[in-house]
Design an enzyme around this catalytic site. Structure first.
Site, mmCIF file in Angstrom:
data_model
loop_
_atom_site.group_PDB
_atom_site.id
_atom_site.type_symbol
_atom_site.label_atom_id
_atom_site.label_comp_id
_atom_site.label_asym_id
_atom_site.label_seq_id
_atom_site.Cartn_x
_atom_site.Cartn_y
_atom_site.Cartn_z
ATOM 1 C CG ASP A 257 -2.094 -0.894 1.101
ATOM 2 O OD1 ASP A 257 -2.118 -1.672 0.128
ATOM 3 O OD2 ASP A 257 -2.977 -0.857 1.967
ATOM 4 C CG ASP A 258 0.010 3.803 2.140
ATOM 5 O OD1 ASP A 258 -1.160 3.786 1.710
ATOM 6 O OD2 ASP A 258 0.302 3.624 3.329
ATOM 7 C CG HIS B 114 -4.359 2.822 -1.200
ATOM 8 N ND1 HIS B 114 -5.265 2.016 -0.542
ATOM 9 C CD2 HIS B 114 -3.511 3.297 -0.244
ATOM 10 C CE1 HIS B 114 -4.985 1.994 0.741
ATOM 11 N NE2 HIS B 114 -3.937 2.772 0.958
ATOM 12 C CG HIS C 97 -4.029 7.394 2.248
ATOM 13 N ND1 HIS C 97 -4.303 7.302 3.588
ATOM 14 C CD2 HIS C 97 -3.549 6.181 1.876
ATOM 15 C CE1 HIS C 97 -3.999 6.090 4.019
ATOM 16 N NE2 HIS C 97 -3.534 5.385 3.002
ATOM 17 C CG HIS D 292 2.233 -0.242 4.481
ATOM 18 N ND1 HIS D 292 1.953 -1.178 5.463
ATOM 19 C CD2 HIS D 292 1.100 0.499 4.325
ATOM 20 C CE1 HIS D 292 0.722 -0.996 5.891
ATOM 21 N NE2 HIS D 292 0.171 0.004 5.223
#
Length: 734
Positions: free
Chosen positions: A99-100, A150, A154, A251
């Protein structure tokens, strides 16, 4: 023929109505440049900050509206087309998700480890990071990994409207399309966890996401690598029990991910030995690919977005370099001004300081005048109070308001009027030189008044035979208005403090037109005053340097001039000054390669003038631009403190300049406002001058409106006149 043309023009105006005023190109171009710059910075700040992000943590909510098969189902939630399914990954299948990202440091290392162990994964990228690092998204796709959304910024979608959700999805998809040329149907909401954590707040969002054609992917195991618990703990938390399949949350961005990379390098081979396969999500589910190739307008729209973001990144990088340059220049200039101006003041104020033998012989004072009816009487009467022997020559440059008649009617001794057809200030000064009786010539403007001691103080440096010209101390006489007070600060700090510094360095760039003195024997060999530039005072000063003469500053030779009292007049004046200075620098550019004493100005003076009077003011707006950028996008507190620090340095320099000039400090009250408003105007003027120079535009002389209210403090001869309007105004034409 001409009458017919005028008639047709009148008919067209009658038919079409009054012509709308158009913004001149000379103003439009600077504004367009500033707007484009601001837009690019806003775009850069938009994709770098989380200004629209929402970091609120959800409080526990009921789950009675969530279907039981979702709460008890798998981590892949499909609500497309009215379905309600929770899918699970088969046993001994692991889907690594990150993620991210992408992150320029850690994502390449994660990809390297995956490639090393022949494993695939799913990267849920944010739109901001994908826009900034599109090459990494393309590498993910090229190496066989899947990419999912995603969101762009955010946020916690359970707090957002459907309109905001659509915007987050579309912008995230746009960034991925621009980066890798694909669309994806995979989505992971920020701040998500397991399927059984779905509640009445998040379930409606999941249903809506499905209605937009996306599959929501949560996870079975959470490595919690963002907490950096250690490599062993990351592996333990990521490993499913009993050979079950799982979607693993990791991540590749958001901080230091070295533990994630090390854990991954052990986790992959260890679980492969236990019979696990590391596949993409659709491979693990034996489903069609979630990614499809995009073409046509959609692809070009995505590429255009990426191009603009990358351009804003490069532009900001260049601006940061420019900010470092201007910061260095500003600090260097302040340090030099403080040190060298103090040295100059101590030197010339010593009791035993002498330029040479006292200069007592008469001098000629030249007063070029064009429509100065409201000022000329004050100017001439102030000269009559001079304590040094002078002759006054008023050169009437084709005035239409009776300027010459006013002087002649005064009937004063040693005052002559020379009339000529309008030819411009340089021609008027040269006409005055031709009629002057004495070798030392003082030049002043027709709107300026001298103190009784001004001429005497101005000519004393000619006791040194090496001195060819002397700059006096020009002061703002009408400083009671706000614009006048700002110019007063500028004159005391920006002009006279600079002149002290340049005097010590031996490279004075300008003899002010309001108060300066020259040797005729120095002027004649260089051809007198030139009309090659709009800054004839700067031009002739540079020419004198190249001829080997010294140019110095006389701090006590004070002259009081009338500064512009409106923004339009101020703009016109400073536009001419800045453009004329650029012309003069270009004209004397060859002095950089000249040798001998005459080349000192080229080696020292011209670079200093170019840096401090042209380049530094052009880059100075970056300080304010990054102030606004920092306030909007952060870090706000540090940004404001940095800007206040620069303002404090300027305040110290201004206070020191006022102390050297023995001025009252009360006018410095308006300094902060000057930095916010007045300085911005000067920035735009200089930018306009640059554009005019680069585009080859020409600018003609302009005549500013005068009111005739300035008189020398304590001067008995200067009588203020009634404030009036309607003076002639010859405007600049680019």
């Amino acid at each position: 023929m001409a009458s017919r043309s005028r008639r047709h023009g009148a008919v067209r105006r009658a038919r079409g109505g009054a012509r709308r005023p158009r913004l001149p190109l000379r103003l439009l171009l600077p504004l367009l440049v500033l707007v484009a710059l601001a837009a690019m910075l806003m775009l850069r700040g938009y994709v770098h900050s989380e200004i629209l992000a929402d970091h609120r943590v959800q409080s526990p909510a009921p789950t009675d509206r969530v279907p039981q098969k979702i709460l008890e189902g798998g981590p892949v939630i499909d609500t497309r087309g009215g379905r309600t399914e929770g899918l699970s990954v088969p046993d001994h299948r692991l889907v690594l998700t990150f993620d991210d990202g992408p992150d320029p440091v850690w994502t390449p290392r994660v990809l390297d480890v995956l490639k090393k162990h022949d494993a695939h994964a799913v990267f849920f990228v944010t739109g901001t990071m994908a826009s900034r690092y599109p090459d990494l998204v393309k590498r993910m796709v090229d190496e066989g990994h899947e990419v999912g959304l995603h969101t762009f910024n955010h946020p916690d979608l359970s707090y957002q409207s459907t309109k905001r959700i659509d915007w987050e999805l579309s912008q995230n998809q746009l960034a991925i399309t621009g980066a890798a040329g694909i669309r994806t149907s995979l989505f992971r909401p920020p701040y998500s966890s397991f399927a059984d954590a779905m509640d009445n707040k998040t379930w409606p969002v999941t249903e809506y996401i499905g209605s937009r054609g996306y599959i929501t992917v949560v996870n079975n195991t959470d490595s919690e690598d963002w907490k950096k618990p250690g490599v062993d703990e990351i592996i333990r938390r990521a490993t499913p029990h009993g050979g079950k399949g799982a979607i693993v949350l990791m991540h590749d961005s958001g901080g230091d991910r070295h533990q994630t990379v090390r854990a991954l390098d052990r986790f992959l081979p260890d679980l492969k030995e236990k019979g696990y396969r590391f596949d993409n999500l659709t491979e693990a589910l034996d489903a069609p690919s979630a990614m499809t190739r995009v073409g046509g307008a959609e692809l070009w729209k995505g590429k255009a977005w990426i191009f603009l973001v990358q351009a804003s990144e490069k532009l900001t990088g260049a601006l940061v370099v420019g900010l470092a340059v201007i910061g260095t220049l500003v600090i260097s200039r302040f340090v030099l001004m403080l040190l060298l101006s103090g040295f100059h003041a101590r030197r010339v104020r010593r009791k035993n300081f002498r330029w040479g033998p006292a200069v007592t012989e008469p001098v000629s004072v030249l007063v070029p005048a064009y429509n100065e009816a409201k000022c000329i009487e004050n100017t001439v009467r102030s000269l009559m109070d001079s304590d040094h022997p002078i002759e006054v020559i008023v050169i009437d440059d084709g005035s239409s308001d009776g300027t010459a008649r006013i002087v002649e009617a005064m009937g004063l001794p040693n005052v002559r009027v020379v009339r000529q057809l309008n030819a411009g200030k340089p021609a008027a000064l040269n006409r005055g030189l031709a009629n002057a009786r004495y070798d030392i010539v003082v030049m002043m403007d027709g709107d300026t008044v001298f103190e009784p001691s001004t001429v005497r103080e101005l000519v004393q440096p000619f006791g040194d035979s090496r001195v060819g010209a002397v700059a006096g101390n020009a002061k703002v006489g009408n400083k009671d208005s706000l614009i006048g007070a700002w110019q007063h600060i500028e004159y005391v700090m920006g002009f006279n403090l600079d002149r002290r510094m340049y005097d010590v360095l031996g490279c004075m760039p300008t003899i002010p037109g309001a108060v300066g003195a020259f040797r005729r024997s120095a002027l004649e060999p260089i051809g007198g005053m030139s009309d090659d530039t709009l800054a004839e005072d700067t031009d002739v000063t540079m020419a004198l340097h190249r001829a080997g003469w010294r140019v110095v500053y006389a701090e006590n030779a004070r002259a009081w001039t009338e500064a512009p009292e409106s923004v339009q007049q101020l703009w016109s004046q400073r536009y001419r000054w800045s453009y004329g200075t650029m012309q003069a620098i270009w004209k004397h550019r060859r002095s950089v390669i000249e040798r001998g004493p005459s080349g000192r100005f080229g080696r020292v003076g011209l670079p200093f003038v170019s840096l401090f009077m042209v380049l530094a003011p052009l880059l100075a707006p970056l300080i304010d631009v990054f102030l606004l950028y920092g306030i909007v996008f952060g870090p706000t507190q540090k940004t404001i403190l940095a800007w206040l620090g620069v303002l404090a340095i300027q305040a110290v320099c201004a206070a020191y300049a006022f102390r050297l000039d023995r001025e009252r400090m009360t006018h410095l009250i308006s300094l902060p406002l000057q930095q916010i408003l007045y300085r911005q105007l000067m920035y735009v003027v200089l930018l306009q001058s640059w554009i005019t120079a680069l585009t080859g535009g020409r600018l003609r002389w302009q005549k500013l409106r005068r009111t005739g209210v300035v008189e020398a403090p304590g001067g008995g001869g200067a009588v203020p006149r009634q404030r009036a309007r309607g003076d002639d105004d010859r405007r600049p034409v680019a």
